[in-house]
Design a protein around this motif. Structure first.
Motif, PDB file in Angstrom:
ATOM      1  N   THR A 131       0.856  -1.180   0.000  1.00 25.02           N
ATOM      2  CA  THR A 131       0.000   0.000   0.000  1.00 25.02           C
ATOM      3  C   THR A 131       0.897   1.236   0.000  1.00 25.02           C
ATOM      4  OG1 THR A 131      -1.656  -1.189   1.291  1.00 25.02           O
ATOM      5  CG2 THR A 131      -1.841   1.200   1.252  1.00 25.02           C
ATOM      6  N   SER A 133       0.691   5.416   0.216  1.00 26.09           N
ATOM      7  CA  SER A 133      -0.139   6.574   0.529  1.00 26.09           C
ATOM      8  C   SER A 133       0.143   7.697  -0.464  1.00 26.09           C
ATOM      9  CB  SER A 133       0.155   7.053   1.948  1.00 26.09           C
ATOM     10  OG  SER A 133      -0.458   8.298   2.175  1.00 26.09           O
ATOM     11  N   LYS A 135       0.389  10.667   0.249  1.00 24.48           N
ATOM     12  CA  LYS A 135       1.120  11.769   0.878  1.00 24.48           C
ATOM     13  C   LYS A 135       2.477  12.002   0.210  1.00 24.48           C
ATOM     14  CE  LYS A 135       1.155   9.938   4.999  1.00 24.48           C
ATOM     15  NZ  LYS A 135       1.310   9.721   6.423  1.00 24.48           N
ATOM     16  N   ASP A 140      -2.979  13.393   0.715  1.00 26.78           N
ATOM     17  CA  ASP A 140      -3.105  12.499   1.870  1.00 26.78           C
ATOM     18  C   ASP A 140      -4.313  11.566   1.779  1.00 26.78           C
ATOM     19  OD1 ASP A 140      -0.850  13.563   2.948  1.00 26.78           O
ATOM     20  OD2 ASP A 140      -1.870  14.779   4.463  1.00 26.78           O
ATOM     21  N   ASN A 141      -5.358  11.996   1.045  1.00 26.50           N
ATOM     22  CA  ASN A 141      -6.586  11.188   0.987  1.00 26.50           C
ATOM     23  C   ASN A 141      -6.597  10.191  -0.175  1.00 26.50           C
ATOM     24  OD1 ASN A 141      -6.702  13.242  -0.853  1.00 26.50           O
ATOM     25  ND2 ASN A 141      -8.869  13.696  -0.529  1.00 26.50           N
ATOM     26  N   LEU A 142      -5.464   9.975  -0.825  1.00 27.79           N
ATOM     27  CA  LEU A 142      -5.351   9.044  -1.944  1.00 27.79           C
ATOM     28  C   LEU A 142      -4.463   7.868  -1.534  1.00 27.79           C
ATOM     29  CD1 LEU A 142      -6.129   8.920  -4.999  1.00 27.79           C
ATOM     30  CD2 LEU A 142      -3.862   9.852  -5.454  1.00 27.79           C
ATOM     31  N   THR A 143      -4.867   6.642  -1.902  1.00 28.59           N
ATOM     32  CA  THR A 143      -4.084   5.440  -1.586  1.00 28.59           C
ATOM     33  C   THR A 143      -4.083   4.508  -2.795  1.00 28.59           C
ATOM     34  OG1 THR A 143      -4.763   5.573   0.726  1.00 28.59           O
ATOM     35  CG2 THR A 143      -3.842   3.492   0.001  1.00 28.59           C
ATOM     36  N   SER A 170      -6.153  -1.451  -6.289  1.00 29.45           N
ATOM     37  CA  SER A 170      -7.183  -0.460  -5.989  1.00 29.45           C
ATOM     38  C   SER A 170      -6.574   0.924  -5.864  1.00 29.45           C
ATOM     39  CB  SER A 170      -7.933  -0.826  -4.706  1.00 29.45           C
ATOM     40  OG  SER A 170      -7.079  -0.701  -3.589  1.00 29.45           O
ATOM     41  N   ARG A 172      -7.863   4.285  -4.011  1.00 26.61           N
ATOM     42  CA  ARG A 172      -8.884   4.754  -3.086  1.00 26.61           C
ATOM     43  C   ARG A 172      -8.754   6.239  -2.843  1.00 26.61           C
ATOM     44  NH1 ARG A 172      -7.731   0.065   1.213  1.00 26.61           N
ATOM     45  NH2 ARG A 172      -5.923  -0.196  -0.079  1.00 26.61           N
ATOM     46  N   LEU A 173      -9.890   6.899  -2.829  1.00 28.01           N
ATOM     47  CA  LEU A 173      -9.945   8.330  -2.564  1.00 28.01           C
ATOM     48  C   LEU A 173     -10.911   8.553  -1.407  1.00 28.01           C
ATOM     49  CD1 LEU A 173      -9.281  11.271  -3.370  1.00 28.01           C
ATOM     50  CD2 LEU A 173     -11.267  11.171  -4.895  1.00 28.01           C
ATOM     51  N   LYS A 174     -10.420   9.119  -0.313  1.00 27.96           N
ATOM     52  CA  LYS A 174     -11.258   9.428   0.842  1.00 27.96           C
ATOM     53  C   LYS A 174     -11.858  10.813   0.647  1.00 27.96           C
ATOM     54  CE  LYS A 174      -8.274   6.906   3.991  1.00 27.96           C
ATOM     55  NZ  LYS A 174      -7.347   7.044   5.110  1.00 27.96           N
ATOM     56  N   ILE A 175     -13.189  10.888   0.779  1.00 23.37           N
ATOM     57  CA  ILE A 175     -13.838  12.198   0.637  1.00 23.37           C
ATOM     58  C   ILE A 175     -14.568  12.561   1.904  1.00 23.37           C
ATOM     59  CG2 ILE A 175     -14.020  12.152  -1.842  1.00 23.37           C
ATOM     60  CD1 ILE A 175     -16.874  11.137  -1.558  1.00 23.37           C
TER      61      ILE A 175
END
Length: 175
Positions: A131, A133, A135, A140-143, A170, A172-175
């Motif tokens: 994984t 990050s 950052k 920071d909200n993307l993985t 995958s 991933r985007l945290k919103i």
């Protein structure tokens, strides 16, 4: 309207017939199920770990007269964070799928997928992954994550297609 429980199958004589799809090709089981699950996870410094259980337990047969056997899936994993934002992971997955109970009188023929006793079995798989990050690039909200694995044990009921390997990725985007 097309009946989603029927497929046009190629027969040995070269013709095609609209018949009830095999058990594994049905769009759903048509049962009400209890689906319990539990997770334990922890971490200490650069190490992380966890265990999980997920099940599926049909309460009764569907209107066609059958239900899938109980499913039990167990996961165990460990991870190591090399630098903040970069983690490698290792996972073991064990699953037990019960045989189909009952049968659908419209699913018939000489093909193995028409036999409800040829579904179910046990499988153990090992996976490795990483994984990263976002950052590293200022998000920071993307993985971004990837994992690949293969079975180390398969004991399937009847003639079924065995799994060779699998891989997934995958974003991933945290919103």
């Amino acid at each position: 309207m097309r009946d989603s429980r029927r497929n046009r199958l190629l027969l040995p004589d070269g013709s095609r017939a609209l018949v009830r799809a095999f058990y594994g090709m049905q769009p759903g089981a048509g049962t009400f199920d209890i689906m319990p699950g539990v997770v334990y996870a922890g971490h200490l410094d650069k190490w992380s770990w966890g265990l999980s259980y997920r099940g599926r337990h049909p309460l009764a047969a569907n209107p066609q007269g059958y239900m899938w056997g109980n499913l039990h899936e167990f996961n165990g994993w460990a991870g190591y964070t090399w630098i903040p934002g970069l983690t490698t992971t290792y996972r073991a997955l064990a699953s037990v799928q019960g045989r189909i109970a009952g049968f659908d009188p419209e699913i018939r023929g000489i093909a193995a997928p028409t036999n409800p006793l040829f579904y179910g079995g046990t499988r153990v798989e090992l996976f490795g992954g990483w994984t990263v990050s976002g950052k590293f690039i200022g998000f920071d909200n993307l993985t971004l994550a990837a994992e690949a694995g293969l079975p180390v044990h398969q004991d399937l009921d009847g003639p079924q297609i065995m799994k060779n390997w699998q891989a997934g990725m995958s974003l991933r985007l945290k919103i």
